[in-house]
Design an enzyme around this catalytic site. Structure first.
Site, PDB file in Angstrom:
ATOM      1  N   ASP A 220      33.586   0.346 104.959  1.00  0.00           N
ATOM      2  CA  ASP A 220      34.600   0.985 105.787  1.00  0.00           C
ATOM      3  C   ASP A 220      34.885   2.399 105.252  1.00  0.00           C
ATOM      4  OD1 ASP A 220      36.587   0.212 108.108  1.00  0.00           O
ATOM      5  OD2 ASP A 220      37.822   1.211 106.605  1.00  0.00           O
ATOM      6  N   TYR A 354      41.949   9.649 108.021  1.00  0.00           N
ATOM      7  CA  TYR A 354      41.195   9.838 109.253  1.00  0.00           C
ATOM      8  C   TYR A 354      41.398  11.256 109.794  1.00  0.00           C
ATOM      9  CZ  TYR A 354      40.160   4.846 109.543  1.00  0.00           C
ATOM     10  OH  TYR A 354      39.693   3.573 109.294  1.00  0.00           O
ATOM     11  N   HIS A 409      32.775  -7.163 108.742  1.00  0.00           N
ATOM     12  CA  HIS A 409      33.154  -5.798 108.398  1.00  0.00           C
ATOM     13  C   HIS A 409      33.818  -5.737 107.019  1.00  0.00           C
ATOM     14  CE1 HIS A 409      34.156  -1.626 109.195  1.00  0.00           C
ATOM     15  NE2 HIS A 409      35.398  -1.879 108.840  1.00  0.00           N
TER      16      HIS A 409
END
Length: 431
Positions: A220, A354, A409
């Protein structure tokens, strides 16, 4: 909205002789050697750390859960409108009535924890040295909406493999840092803390711990940090292991799409880009806006964190709706992670990485290709299962590739045994 006076406070650190003694005692209890660097004072020293969340904070969490103002039920039979009301309410009931934060706090405090200031930010990290001779130092980076919680079940198997059916030759000295803005690390107070800056901080952390040869792993957001560490190629870095193919997220134009496997990966990425990127868009453009909800409502925080890829969401939903947990994604482990975000007040600061990534991309800054050996594990439940051809195209220095039978994930969190086997195999040739 609540006033700032009621926001979480950071009463987590116990320094000095008592904390140092507890750290060494915890190491001994785990059968590990104490940390390599002696605790020292000063902002850039290695300072012992202990979690101590106040009772008032835990009580306030429960009060806020009970006071949740619920939306009406979704108008569809699936999660296409978002996190389903039944899942959110089941999570809230368990969180408020049965979840025990102190159990998790004790689990953390049984591990050697430290902080050190790097580039103006306090970095929290767990550092467990193996008892086995010639253990290989390994720094592993968590993701979002994860934390060090993702990685905790791998500590024993990676540092003491002979106790878990492995060989002493596969032992690691393990360093698990919290990304700045996450967990018990400090919140950056200036711009620029993207994945590259975090990678530079990790290189300094490993240098400060005295490691002259080490490897790195990440999934991730942690995969982006580890990818950048491979591109920076600091002195001592021997190789990296990833379980998310970061270059493919930027576009598949240069990746082959000829075989059925390649076409399936491209199709999965297309689905994710059209229906699974809501949180990425918001955090990449308006992290402050969503931050008000993440800091004011525990249920809003939990809902935001649950709304990830379909595979992870379905596994988490099963855990709270009476189904059998998927691997290690139990109700307790899920709420350990959400509670860590809430009690440290890091919902908005974690989201900002982000935004930082978007600013870096817009600036046109680039790093050289990865020059160290790259190992890649394509877990079946990932957002897309990257074919070997994609891994080879993205990383010409690919030295290991495998498709494990189980895992998604959050591979280390979901299937720690499978993940541990991959990490051991990935770095075996670099020892």
């Amino acid at each position: 909205m609540t006033s700032s006076a009621s926001q979480p406070t950071r009463r987590h650190v116990l320094q000095g002789g008592l904390a140092a003694g507890l750290t060494v005692a915890a190491s001994a209890a785990l059968g590990q050697a104490p940390a390599s660097a002696a605790p020292s004072t000063g902002p850039t020293g290695i300072r012992p750390f202990r979690v101590a969340i106040g009772r008032d904070q835990v009580a306030d969490l429960r009060r806020r859960i009970a006071a949740t103002r619920w939306p009406s039920r979704e108008l569809v039979a699936d999660r296409s409108q978002g996190v389903q009301l039944a899942t959110a309410q089941a999570l809230a009931r368990y969180w408020a009535s049965r979840y025990d934060w102190r159990r998790f706090e004790a689990k953390l405090n049984a591990l050697p924890q430290f902080t050190t200031q790097i580039d103006g930010v306090d970095v929290h990290f767990i550092h467990v040295r193996s008892r086995h001779r010639n253990a290989l130092p390994l720094v592993m980076t968590h993701g979002w909406p994860g934390s060090i919680v993702e990685l905790l079940e791998t500590v024993g198997p990676l540092t003491n493999p002979t106790a878990y059916g492995g060989a002493a030759a596969d032992a690691f000295h393990l360093v698990l840092p919290s990304i700045p803005g996450y967990g018990f690390s400090g919140k950056p107070t200036e711009l620029g803390w993207d994945s590259t800056r975090t990678a530079r901080a990790w290189a300094e952390l490993m240098r400060r711990l005295g490691y002259t040869r080490y490897v790195a792993q990440g999934g991730d957001v942690g995969a982006a940090v580890t990818d950048n560490l491979g591109r920076l190629a600091p002195a001592g870095l021997l190789g990296i292991h990833l379980n998310l193919l970061v270059p493919a997220l930027a576009g598949t134009d240069k990746l082959p799409k000829n075989t059925d496997e390649e076409k399936a990966a491209a199709a999965a990425l297309q689905v994710f880009s059209t229906s699974g990127r809501g949180y990425i868009v918001e955090q990449s453009t308006r992290p402050q806006t969503i931050g008000y909800a993440l800091l004011d409502s525990p249920v809003a925080l939990a809902g935001w964190m649950l709304d990830h890829d379909t595979d992870s969401y379905l596994k988490i939903s099963r855990a709270f709706l009476g189904g059998r947990p998927s691997g290690n994604l139990t109700r307790e482990h899920i709420l350990d992670n959400v509670s860590l975000y809430w009690l440290t007040g890091t919902g908005e600061s974690a989201a900002r990485i982000y935004w930082e990534r978007t600013q870096t991309a817009a600036s046109g800054q680039t790093l050289p290709p990865v020059s160290v050996p790259v190992a890649f594990s394509a877990f079946p439940g990932e957002i897309f299962q990257a074919p070997r051809s994609w891994a080879e195209t993205s990383y010409p220095t690919l030295s290991y590739y495998n498709q494990p039978a189980r895992g998604g994930h959050f591979a280390a969190w979901e299937e720690p045994e499978s993940f541990t086997r991959e990490v051991r195999a990935a770095f075996r040739s670099l020892r």
